[in-house]
Design an enzyme around this catalytic site. Structure first.
Site, PDB file in Angstrom:
ATOM      1  CG  ASP A   1      -1.801   1.178   1.334  1.00  0.00           C
ATOM      2  OD1 ASP A   1      -2.323   1.599   0.294  1.00  0.00           O
ATOM      3  OD2 ASP A   1      -1.973   1.700   2.451  1.00  0.00           O
TER       4      ASP A   1
ATOM      5  CD  GLU B   1      -6.750  23.157  -0.251  1.00  0.00           C
ATOM      6  OE1 GLU B   1      -7.942  23.411  -0.464  1.00  0.00           O
ATOM      7  OE2 GLU B   1      -5.834  23.965  -0.458  1.00  0.00           O
TER       8      GLU B   1
ATOM      9  CG  ASP C   1      -1.346   1.747   6.802  1.00  0.00           C
ATOM     10  OD1 ASP C   1      -1.747   1.552   5.642  1.00  0.00           O
ATOM     11  OD2 ASP C   1      -1.259   2.883   7.297  1.00  0.00           O
TER      12      ASP C   1
END
Length: 1137
Positions: free
Chosen positions: A375, A478, A797
């Site tokens: 991942d 952001e 995870d």
């Protein structure tokens, strides 16, 4: 209260179950799994045969008791492993939650929650089940949730209840009276999709995933919310993605099953030969010898006698596969698992988290891994975005230099002190003081730059305690940008649908929000239009440099070139970048544009295109302010780990749900991809035929069509076998990378394209699969398992990685901030990706090498031990008489030879851990299973046959016609038996000494101590006292003192040891000289280097600009529509609690 349309579906309990066993099925299920081992079934049958006195030469308990010990030890180990799973399940199932019952709130355990219950969830509380949001403490019933455990993303998501239920707020009477009919889809594993209809008070309301709180989410920044339970337990989307627990067995286990079958057939053949020999001997000699050796009453002919002898030899020769083999295997695996648990170098101090082997059956498999499926978010990265550098008006900030103009490492410099700014985030770190000085001097461009960052976003602010701001952002990028502006003195304080409040250098200013031009994948930018306190209309824009460069005013060309150079530098460091620009608008121009904007918003036909056209009218002639560089912080040591794994010929595939550009950016930063690659293939077709052409084109480029039709790959396709075949390794003509998205992957995983996909991917150095569903991750792993003869490892995870972790041969869970689902369903766990290289190259390699040495030695010593009976049968009329004393047969595997082989298998190291990591090439033999396979098995068996021949005939010829010093003969059965067994133990002890490469005090003690212990036991068992007390049990009276004093015995022992060990010594000495393997060459290099070399210094790689604006590409649709609608606003009235 609720009726479900899918009423045929039985609602599950909310209790979850990750364990395999319960008190009722443990015994039958565990025995079923254990008897899948062919050897266990073999010994069970053997035990039954030993109960028949007519054919049994040995007592029944010699097999039954060891078998029970083996089954019991394995069962206890499995029970302990499963008990831990039960404890984890009970911890979750016994959590409490408030449930609405008869108009009041009652506390219930999670496992007792049912479909149709209305539950109350509070801030920071995990969601109990999949629930429909009814109302919350926030205005318009907004609820903020963290979905880290589901999709690996730590940024918050916003959920909103439908208006008809939000009106109930926390009024228990209204909630109790809620009565509606819900029709919704059956349980499935689609995390981002939900369809349902609520019928309430005669009206129907459409429900989607934005109205749903999923199990595994955590409520954040919301005081309370109420929800209607619609999926429970195994029906929840979280559990639907976990898959079923399967019994994982190693390739070595499968090989041992085959070898046991071979041995069984070999044993049957030998017994058949000996039975024929016995039949011939009885018919020619034994028949006429019945006056001295009468036949038993149940023996009517030599054929009947031979039949009984067949089964007698079958029992005697069963030690070719001793039951202690499996006891030893389990002990070795348990010991090597403990080494992983105890490894301090895999202990993560910040979390006080050690590495953990959650299963003890897969250790040697760790030394054979060929493919790693990983991942991205939370596994390779920390999912923490850090404002690293920026370029403002052509000046580069963030790089620190000393007085001499030399670049200084950040670790050698103190952080900038932001104590002058009371609203600064104390966690923010920056090291270049020149930027702070520029802000304090009032540099107009610097101020405009940070003002742009504080205004141009869709972040929401929360200030529950005065001065403590908490930002909620759809993207961590952001949040990082707004936090940077905050620390440099431009603090985004709050917003409504009409205004934005910013504290500029300590002064509060209010900006009127006129429009938000939100981000989209097509635009690759976002803008805000505000009216300043000075009544100026300003447009601030940020986005991908490839897009913004085309929108800049011509006067910015020189500044653009300088900034682009800075962007190249940022990209070379793997930073995520974007450009920042502004434009001052004429008031009348803006009013005219605003009318067009309103018309486009209200358009019912082709609305999106009209909006894009309107946006383009105003987003032009921009003035460039600069660029930002954000570090998507990798976990420590990730690039170095991947380089090391690549050197070990381990292929790395990243399977992620993130956008393509983000994943590719990380792939470059991690060294999965690099600029030195010969090509990059991007498979993004929208139909099967296009994807087929893309894959075929990639294969042709990597491996041009062979000139000969006898190419093995072509043969595989032309024959079109019905059974799935193994695709052999193909060598490409360079280094390539493959990128494919989830939409294209759905077509590529179909039967007619999956082989093409696999061939392409396996020839690439690195593979990135993005925008994948959890199911697709598992399908990719299964595809490799189906067609490649290789060991796979999956590491992740989040809950979205569980299906992949369970599908792989080995599943590794990272215990991180993204929850515990992956960890609970994994085989091994640790806290940092960098520990993977130690798990594989040190523990995995040692475990594999030790297991291979153990099996080779074990089969050798037992063939040498057992086949002496075969040679002896030619001298005893094939009567199934044993060579050895019964006590020696009992103790040989359990006592005399057990500790030395365990010492070898638990402590041996061919090279230490430092060399193992420095020379990853040493890992390669395990991937091809070179150290123990069918060929190596045959070799050790032939060596065992040869040794048994020597061990029988050397003592036989030694004592034949020999006499003692007093003239008495010594060629009796008991003396011969003692000489053979003593020679055997010396031979196998010297053989294990030859195999041992890492001697410790324990190794010396168990190796030579076991030999000494043999002589101690010998004197005890053959002493006068025992033989006189139990003459039927201890029959070798006085043999020890009479035989061990003979020089002939020691001469026989010495000759046997030399003859047996000589072939092994010659092979080990000559093979590296004439046929050196890769490992031999590496070890030869090690001998020439006194100390390990320092790790190579990583050179700075320049990456192409096509991927540097990863932020803008990966940014998601923000809160723009929500902000301008005003729905996010908190009520100014006191909240009802």
């Amino acid at each position: 209260r609720i009726k479900e349309a899918t009423s045929s579906h039985f609602h599950s309990s909310n209790a979850i179950k990750t364990s395999k066993y319960n008190i009722f099925n443990f015994l039958p299920l565990n025995l079923f799994e254990q008897f899948q081992r062919l050897a266990n079934a073999y010994f069970l049958i053997l035990s039954i045969f030993q109960l028949i006195p007519q054919i049994s030469s040995l007592a029944w308990y010699t097999t039954v008791i060891p078998l029970m010990v083996v089954l019991s030890m394995t069962a206890v180990k499995d029970a302990i492993d499963d008990l831990k799973r039960h404890q984890n399940d009970n911890h979750v199932n016994n959590r409490s939650v408030l449930v609405l019952v008869n108009g009041r709130m009652e506390e219930k355990k999670w496992m007792n929650i049912q479909v149709g219950d209305i539950i109350k969830l509070e801030n920071n509380q995990p969601v109990t089940a999949d629930v429909l949001l009814l109302s919350s403490s926030e205005r318009h019933s907004l609820t903020y949730v963290e979905t880290a455990e589901l999709d690996g993303e730590t940024n918050l998501k916003v959920k909103q209840a439908i208006s008809v239920t939000s009106e109930m707020e926390n009024n228990l009477q209204l909630l109790s009276a809620f009565n509606g009919e819900m029709r919704y889809e059956s349980p499935n594993n689609k995390l981002d999709k939900f369809t349902g209809i609520l019928t309430y008070k005669g009206n129907s309301y459409f429900l989607d995933q934005d109205k749903l709180l999923l199990r595994g989410c955590v409520i954040r920044n919301t005081d309370w919310c109420y929800g209607l339970v619609i999926y429970t337990g195994p029906d929840t989307k979280l559990m639907q993605n976990t898959g079923k627990s399967s019994f994982k067995r190693t390739h070595m286990d499968h090989l041992m099953n085959v070898l046991v079958l071979w041995i069984f057939l070999f044993l049957g053949s030998i017994c058949f030969i000996l039975a024929i020999g016995h039949g011939i001997w009885e018919s020619r000699t034994g028949y006429y010898f019945q006056n001295f050796l009468p036949w038993k009453e149940y023996v009517s002919s030599s054929f009947v006698s031979a039949t009984f002898i067949f089964w007698s030899y079958f029992i005697i020769l069963n030690t070719m596969v001793p039951i202690s083999l499996y006891v030893s295997v389990e002990i070795i695996r348990l010991g090597n698992s403990c080494y992983i648990n105890w490894d301090r170098k895999m202990f993560y101090t910040p979390k006080n988290a050690p590495a953990q082997a959650r299963t003890t059956t897969l250790n040697e498999e760790l030394g054979q891994v060929k493919y790693v499926f990983s991942d991205k978010t939370g596994t390779l990265t920390q999912n923490i975005m850090i404002f690293n550098k920026c370029s403002i008006n052509g000046t580069l900030y963030g790089t620190v230099y000393d007085k001499n103009g030399k670049r200084v490492k950040v670790s050698e410099v103190k952080k900038v002190n932001f104590s002058y700014n009371k609203l600064a985030d104390p966690k923010f770190s920056f090291y270049d003081m020149t930027l702070v000085e520029a802000v304090k001097k009032g540099d107009r461009r610097v101020h405009l730059f940070f003002l742009s960052l504080s205004l141009c976003h869709t972040v929401m602010s929360e200030e529950k305690v005065k001065g403590e701001l908490v930002y909620q952002a759809q993207s961590p990028d952001e949040g990082a940008l707004v936090t940077a502006a905050r620390n440099f003195g431009f603090v985004f304080r709050s917003r409504t649908s009409e205004i934005i409040v910013v504290v500029e250098m300590g002064k509060t200013k209010v900006y009127q929000l006129l429009a938000i031009l939100d981000f989209s994948n097509v635009r690759k930018r976002m803008s805000v239009i505000v009216r300043t306190p000075e009544n100026r209309v300003m447009l601030f824009c940020k986005g991908a440099d490839t897009t913004l460069c085309q929108l800049l005013h011509p006067s910015c060309s020189a500044l653009r070139d300088v900034t682009m150079g800075h962007l190249d530098d940022f990209a070379s460091e793997g930073l995520r970048t974007l450009m920042v620009a502004y434009r001052e608008l004429d008031n009348s121009f803006f009013c005219a544009w605003s009318r067009k904007h309103s018309e486009a918003c209200l358009s019912l036909v082709n609305r999106e295109n009209k909006m894009l056209n309107v946006y383009e009218e105003i987003e032009k002639d921009l003035m460039l302010l600069g660029a930002t560089a954000i570090e998507d912080k990798l976990q420590d040591g990730v690039p170095e780990t991947i380089i090391t794994l690549n050197k070990a010929k381990i292929k790395m595939w990243v399977l992620t749900g993130d956008k393509q550009e983000t994943a590719v950016n990380i792939a470059y930063a991690c060294n999965i991809f690099d600029n030195g690659m010969d090509g990059m293939f991007c498979v993004d077709g929208s139909d099967a035929e296009t994807i087929r052409q893309e894959l075929s084109s990639a294969i042709d480029k990597m491996k041009p069509k062979p000139l000969l039709e006898s190419d093995p790959i072509n043969n595989c396709f032309t024959t079109k076998p019905k059974v799935p075949f193994r695709i052999p390794e193909e060598v490409p003509n360079g280094n390539y990378g493959l990128i494919i998205n989830g939409y294209s992957l759905a077509y590529a995983l179909e039967r007619n394209l999956e082989v093409e996909l696999l061939r392409t991917a396996c020839m690439c150095k690195g593979v990135i699969c993005c925008r994948m569903t959890p199911l697709q991750k598992a399908q990719v792993v299964e595809l490799v398992k189906r067609y490649k003869k290789a060991v796979t490892l999956a590491i992740g995870d989040g809950a979205n990685d569980v299906s992949m972790i369970k599908a792989a041969h080995i599943g590794v869970g990272i215990s991180s901030q993204e929850g515990t689902q992956a960890m609970l369903n994994s085989d091994f766990t640790f806290s940092q990706f960098q520990y993977l290289q130690r798990l594989l190259l040190v523990h995995g390699r040692w475990s594999y090498n030790r297991m291979c040495k153990f099996l080779s030695y074990f089969f050798y010593k037992n063939f040498a031990f057992t086949l002496v009976h075969f040679w002896y049968s030619f001298y005893n009329g094939f009567s199934a008489q044993t060579v050895y004393d019964a006590w020696f047969i009992t103790f040989y595997n359990l006592v005399y030879t057990s500790l030395p082989v365990l010492g070898l298998s638990l402590f041996d190291q061919d090279v230490n851990e430092t060399w193992s990591l420095h020379f990853p090439e040493l890992y390669e033999p395990g991937q091809h299973n070179l150290y123990f396979n069918k060929k190596e098995f045959v070799k050790c068996c032939l060596h065992g046959v040869y040794s048994s021949f020597v061990l029988f005939f050397v003592p036989m010829r030694t004592i034949c016609n020999s006499v003692r010093s007093d003239g008495k003969e010594i060629s009796d059965y008991q003396s011969f038996s003692l000489i053979v067994q003593t020679s055997l133990l010396w031979v196998v002890t010297m053989q294990i000494a030859l195999e041992t490469t890492y001697w410790t005090v324990i190794s010396h003690f168990v190796t030579w101590g076991s030999l000494g212990f043999y002589f101690c036991i010998l004197n005890f068992l053959y002493c006068d006292g025992l033989c006189s007390m139990f003459p039927n049990v201890f029959q070798f009276l006085g043999v020890t003192r009479n035989t061990l004093s003979l020089p002939l015995l020691w001469l026989s022992v010495a000759l046997s040891v030399v003859l047996c060990i000589l072939p092994a010594v010659g092979y080990q000495f000559l093979k590296p000289l004439f046929c050196p393997s890769t490992v031999n060459k590496v070890i030869d290099r090690m001998h020439r280097v006194k100390h390990p070399l320092p790790p190579p210094v990583q050179t700075k790689l320049k990456h192409s600009s096509s991927r540097r604006s990863a932020y803008a590409f990966s940014h998601k649709q923000g809160f723009g529509a929500l902000i301008t609608s005003g729905k996010f606003m908190r009520s100014m009235m006191p909240k009802k609690r």
